[in-house]
Each structure stands twice: as structure tokens, then as C-alpha cells.
Motif scaffolding. Structure first.
Motif, short mmCIF file in Angstrom:
data_model
loop_
_atom_site.label_atom_id
_atom_site.label_comp_id
_atom_site.label_asym_id
_atom_site.label_seq_id
_atom_site.Cartn_x
_atom_site.Cartn_y
_atom_site.Cartn_z
N SER A 1 28.67 12.65 17.55
CA SER A 1 28.18 11.39 17.95
C SER A 1 28.27 11.43 19.29
O SER A 1 28.83 11.93 20.05
N LYS A 2 26.81 11.24 19.59
CA LYS A 2 26.35 11.41 21.02
C LYS A 2 26.96 9.73 21.94
O LYS A 2 26.40 9.87 23.38
N ALA A 3 27.47 8.75 21.08
CA ALA A 3 27.66 7.51 21.58
C ALA A 3 29.02 7.43 21.20
O ALA A 3 29.35 7.94 20.65
N PRO A 4 29.95 6.97 21.59
CA PRO A 4 31.22 5.97 21.80
C PRO A 4 31.10 5.94 20.39
O PRO A 4 30.29 5.24 19.79
N VAL A 5 32.83 5.27 19.78
CA VAL A 5 32.59 4.94 18.10
C VAL A 5 33.33 4.82 18.93
O VAL A 5 34.55 3.89 19.31
N PHE A 6 33.80 3.56 16.57
CA PHE A 6 35.12 2.69 17.21
C PHE A 6 35.80 3.11 16.13
O PHE A 6 35.09 3.21 14.93
N ALA A 7 37.40 2.61 15.88
CA ALA A 7 37.84 2.77 14.32
C ALA A 7 37.42 1.01 13.74
O ALA A 7 39.09 0.50 14.48
N SER A 8 37.32 0.14 13.06
CA SER A 8 36.75 -0.68 13.66
C SER A 8 38.60 -2.06 12.82
O SER A 8 38.12 -2.94 13.38
N HIS A 9 39.07 -1.44 11.63
CA HIS A 9 39.96 -1.67 11.47
C HIS A 9 41.35 -0.79 10.99
O HIS A 9 41.30 -0.37 10.34
N SER A 10 41.71 -0.10 11.65
CA SER A 10 42.79 1.25 11.94
C SER A 10 43.71 0.72 12.30
O SER A 10 43.91 -0.54 13.15
N SER A 11 45.30 1.55 12.09
CA SER A 11 46.67 1.36 12.66
C SER A 11 47.14 2.61 13.38
O SER A 11 46.06 3.93 13.19
N CYS A 12 47.66 2.81 13.70
CA CYS A 12 48.29 4.05 14.64
C CYS A 12 49.83 4.53 13.47
O CYS A 12 50.96 3.76 13.18
N ARG A 13 49.21 6.18 13.61
CA ARG A 13 49.95 6.47 12.37
C ARG A 13 51.38 6.76 12.66
O ARG A 13 52.46 7.02 11.81
N ALA A 14 51.33 6.82 13.96
CA ALA A 14 52.67 7.10 14.78
C ALA A 14 53.96 5.57 14.30
O ALA A 14 55.22 5.93 13.78
N LEU A 15 53.38 4.24 14.02
CA LEU A 15 54.27 3.19 13.61
C LEU A 15 54.21 3.52 12.28
O LEU A 15 55.39 2.52 12.12
N SER A 16 53.38 4.37 11.20
CA SER A 16 53.11 3.36 9.55
C SER A 16 52.70 4.42 9.58
O SER A 16 51.27 4.50 9.84
N ASP A 17 53.30 5.80 8.98
CA ASP A 17 52.85 6.96 8.94
C ASP A 17 52.05 6.97 7.12
O ASP A 17 52.97 6.93 6.58
N VAL A 18 50.80 6.63 6.94
CA VAL A 18 50.26 6.58 5.89
C VAL A 18 48.60 6.64 6.42
O VAL A 18 48.37 6.91 8.10
N LYS A 19 48.01 7.23 5.40
CA LYS A 19 46.39 8.69 5.86
C LYS A 19 45.44 7.62 6.17
O LYS A 19 44.21 7.96 7.22
N ARG A 20 45.75 6.70 6.15
CA ARG A 20 44.17 5.29 6.27
C ARG A 20 44.58 4.89 8.20
O ARG A 20 43.85 5.26 8.98
N ASN A 21 45.72 4.88 8.63
CA ASN A 21 45.87 5.05 10.32
C ASN A 21 45.61 6.03 11.09
O ASN A 21 45.04 7.68 10.72
N MET A 22 45.82 6.39 12.13
CA MET A 22 44.95 7.61 13.22
C MET A 22 45.97 8.12 13.70
O MET A 22 47.24 7.20 14.24
N THR A 23 45.70 9.08 13.87
CA THR A 23 47.15 9.81 14.85
C THR A 23 47.09 9.62 16.06
O THR A 23 45.75 8.99 16.54
N ASP A 24 48.16 9.83 16.96
CA ASP A 24 47.73 10.08 18.35
C ASP A 24 46.73 10.58 19.19
O ASP A 24 46.21 10.85 19.94
N ASP A 25 46.99 12.05 18.52
CA ASP A 25 45.88 12.63 18.95
C ASP A 25 44.60 12.10 18.84
O ASP A 25 43.08 11.98 19.95
#
Length: 408
Positions: free
Chosen positions: A231-255
Motif C-alpha cells: 500500500s502506498k497510502a496509510p492503512v488502518f485496522a478498523s476494528h482490532s485490538s492488542c494481541r499482547a493483552l488478549s492473545d487471539v489471532k484476530r488481534n494485532m501484535t506489537d510489531d
């Protein structure tokens, strides 16, 4: 004597605490009223199409029908704009299936347009950050449109322009199963494309050209890194949370969060219970079983209504596991700590699984502002979290599109 002294002091302490709380609430009222509040993922079109008695312009009651969004409750809660989702569960990946998905998508677009036309004094269809702010100044609710699951794009990328012209401004590339554009984080069969497919690469390029934001929620980790490369433009995760706090694949890692932030992106925190707080094995099995039932192609509106009611009841069966507004802000805190205040927003997923104690429907969103204030966030910070960060990404996508279309 010491105990007597403490007892005499207690009413004074309670009064002081009460006055402090009143001051905080008044401050929250003012900040919340001044902020441009935007939610990037609202599944209210599901109710608009599947519930005969549902009218988005009429106030409903969460305790009676389980619905979380309508125009009156948006006004009541101080929610200025929401991205209404053109959502559908993944179906057959055939020419016939693609054609059916397109027709269903067009039907959802029409329902959103009809709702806005029915209540022109209350709401307005908006497609840019500027239009959103203008509608807000006029005292109107802004209705943006996003698409959850790129399946309706099919193999004909000209569909992107069709949807763009209808107001579409972001696409979640896949949902809970792989599609022809991208691998999903939830497909039980695992990876199919090794990330984003060749068709998906072409789709991202065309989305950049048009000014449609790429949404990385739901896609696999490999697909996420492909998007960041493509992507040449910034992107977003419209409805995701932090895997560090809830370890599910739908969430995003810190990296993942850090990388997305480094390219100007935003993660909008999801209010679905198990994405905020990893449930016990017993609850996780119940949630997975119910969701799989809801995603079946032959699930009727009545089936889905019953399933959603059962999902809501889980918090009463297992009260200790229910996330609260504090849990939501824990995720916001985490993003701010690792990526900075400019890269977090709100994407509650109401009417699509959101279930937070203290924010049961859109009329109660000010409780998030109150908790942010309690934790020391400034008004500037709160305004960024509630909408300014998201609007920045939308404006950036517009800018990139303009540059791509003016290149010789």
C-alpha cells in the motif's frame, strides 16, 4: 479515639471525593461535546435489513431487542459519525457466488442511502474528512461507509469504482475465511495464498488509486505484512485490538501495530469481549461454536438473532470474564505506550459482537471519554483517539489518490 476521628473525617472525605468526581464529569461533558467522535465499524445495516421492526431513525432499547445503534442513541451518546459496514459472511467463491455477493452488497448500500434520505435533518452521507466536519457543524450525524469482506469485489476490479461512487471509503480485505483477495486470520484451513493473492495485490493498487483505505482487520499476519509492503497510502485496522493483552489471532501484535504506525496508520480498538480479554477455555469454546453457527450460509435472520442473544448472555453466565470500559482503555494505553497517541482510534463493532460493561450501546460512549480523563489523557489526546487520527488516515488516502492520478 483514633477510630472516632476517622469516623468524623469520613463524611468530609466522601464529600471531597464526590465534588472531585462531579468536576471530572463536567470536564468530560465539555471535552466529549467538543471532540469529533468517529467509530470506524458499525454493523447496524444488519439490523436495517434483517429486522422488520427496526428503524434506524427510531430509538430502540438494548435490553429489549439487543440492538446497539440508531440515530437517536448516536445523538444521545454524542457519537458524531460512524462507518456503517457493508458486511456479509464469506460464501461460495464461484462466478455465481461473486455475482450474488455483489447484488447483496448493492442492497446494503441502498439500505444505507435510503436511511440517510429518510432522515435528512438528522444524518448525512459523508465520504471525506472535510465532509464529515461540515456535517458536524450543521448538527448532523455523519454516515461513512466501509465494506467488511472484499468478496463483493469478485474478479472485476471495476467494481471498486462502482462501490467508491456509492460512498465506500474502506475495505476489510477478508473476513473469517480466506477469499480470492487475501488469507484470513480465522480460516480453519490455514493459509491459501501465503498472504495477499495476486488479485489482492491488484486490488490494493486500485484502492490506492481511488482513495479507498485498506483495512487490515481480520486478515492473516502474512497478509498484513504484504499490505504494508504494497500500500502506498496509510492503512488502518478498523476494528482490532492488542494481541499482547488478549492473545487471539484476530488481534494485532506489537510489531504489527508499530509497523502500521510508522507508515501513518491507526488501530481502532474493537469492543468484542474476547478480543479485549482472552476468555477461559470453556467460554472460548462457547463463543467459537456460536459464531460458527452464525456464519453458516443458511443461517436465517432469526437464527442470527437467537445466536447473538446467546452470546450476550455469556457475560451473565461468566460475570468475571466480561470486559469493561477500563479494559477498552487498557488496550488504548498499550497502543499509546508502544506506538504513540497518533495511532489509536475507536472501532467498536456494535451490532456485530461488541459487548462491554459500561458501554452496552452507542448512547453510553461518553464513559470511554470519562475513563480516558481519569487516566490523565488531555483533551488534545482524547480528540485524536475519538476521531482525528482516523480522519487523518482518510485524508492521507485522498491525497495519495490525487498524486497517483496526476502522475504523468
Amino acid at each position: 479515639m483514633k477510630q472516632l476521628f476517622l469516623l468524623l473525617c469520613l463524611p468530609v472525605l466522601v464529600l471531597a471525593q464526590s465534588k472531585k468526581e462531579q468536576r471530572l464529569l463536567k470536564k468530560a461533558d465539555k471535552i466529549h461535546a467538543r471532540a469529533y467522535t468517529v467509530d470506524t465499524h458499525a454493523d447496524v445495516p444488519i439490523n436495517m435489513l434483517e429486522m422488520e421492526s427496526f428503524d434506524v431513525g427510531v430509538k430502540h432499547n438494548y435490553n429489549e431487542d439487543g440492538t446497539q445503534i440508531d440515530f437517536p442513541r448516536m445523538k444521545e451518546g454524542g457519537m458524531d459519525a460512524m462507518f456503517f459496514a457493508v458486511y456479509m459472511a464469506q460464501g461460495k467463491r464461484t462466478p455465481e457466488g461473486d455475482a450474488e455477493a455483489k447484488q447483496k452488497a448493492l442492497k446494503i448500500f441502498q439500505a444505507i442511502h435510503d436511511a440517510v434520505k429518510k432522515y435528512p435533518e438528522t444524518a448525512e452521507l459523508v465520504t471525506t474528512a472535510k465532509e464529515g466536519f461540515v456535517a458536524h457543524k450543521k448538527g448532523k450525524l455523519g454516515v461513512f461507509i466501509g465494506m467488511e469482506n472484499g468478496w463483493p469485489v469478485g474478479h472485476d476490479l471495476s467494481n471498486l469504482k462502482l462501490y467508491y461512487d456509492l460512498g465506500l471509503r474502506y475495505i476489510t480485505l477478508a473476513h473469517s475465511f480466506n477469499n480470492d483477495l487475501s488469507d484470513s486470520s480465522g480460516d480453519p484451513q490455514g493459509s491459501e495464498h501465503g498472504g495477499v493473492s495476486k488479485l489482492g495485490e491488484q486490488c490494493i493498487a486500485e484502492m490506492n488509486r481511488l482513495g479507498i483505505v485498506v483495512d487490515v482487520s481480520h486478515i492473516s499476519d502474512s497478509a498484513f505484512y504484504d499490505v504494508m509492503r504494497l500500500s502506498k497510502a496509510p492503512v488502518f485496522a478498523s476494528h482490532s485490538s492488542c494481541r499482547a493483552l488478549s492473545d487471539v489471532k484476530r488481534n494485532m501484535t506489537d510489531d504489527m501495530i508499530k509497523l502500521m504506525a510508522s507508515k501513518g496508520g491507526v488501530i481502532q480498538i474493537n469492543f468484542v469481549a474476547d478480543f479485549l480479554k482472552k476468555p477461559s477455555e470453556e467460554v472460548a469454546i462457547s463463543i467459537k461454536t456460536l459464531r460458527m453457527q452464525a456464519m453458516k450460509a443458511d443461517a436465517t435472520p432469526e437464527d442470527k438473532k437467537k445466536i447473538n442473544a446467546e452470546l450476550r448472555q455469556l457475560k451473565y453466565k461468566f460475570p468475571g470474564e466480561a470486559p469493561s470500559v477500563k479494559t477498552v482503555v487498557d488496550h488504548i494505553d498499550h497502543v499509546v505506550k508502544i506506538a504513540g497517541i497518533d495511532h489509536v482510534g475507536i472501532g467498536m463493532d456494535m451490532d456485530g459482537g461488541s459487548d462491554v460493561v459500561g458501554c452496552e450501546d452507542v448512547s453510553k460512549i461518553k464513559n470511554v471519554t470519562i475513563e480516558l480523563l481519569r487516566r490523565g489523557y488531555s483533551e488534545k489526546d482524547i480528540r485524536k483517539i475519538w476521531g482525528e487520527n482516523t480522519m487523518r488516515v482518510l485524508a492521507a488516502a485522498e491525497k495519495v489518490a490525487k498524486e497517483l492520478n496526476t502522475k504523468p
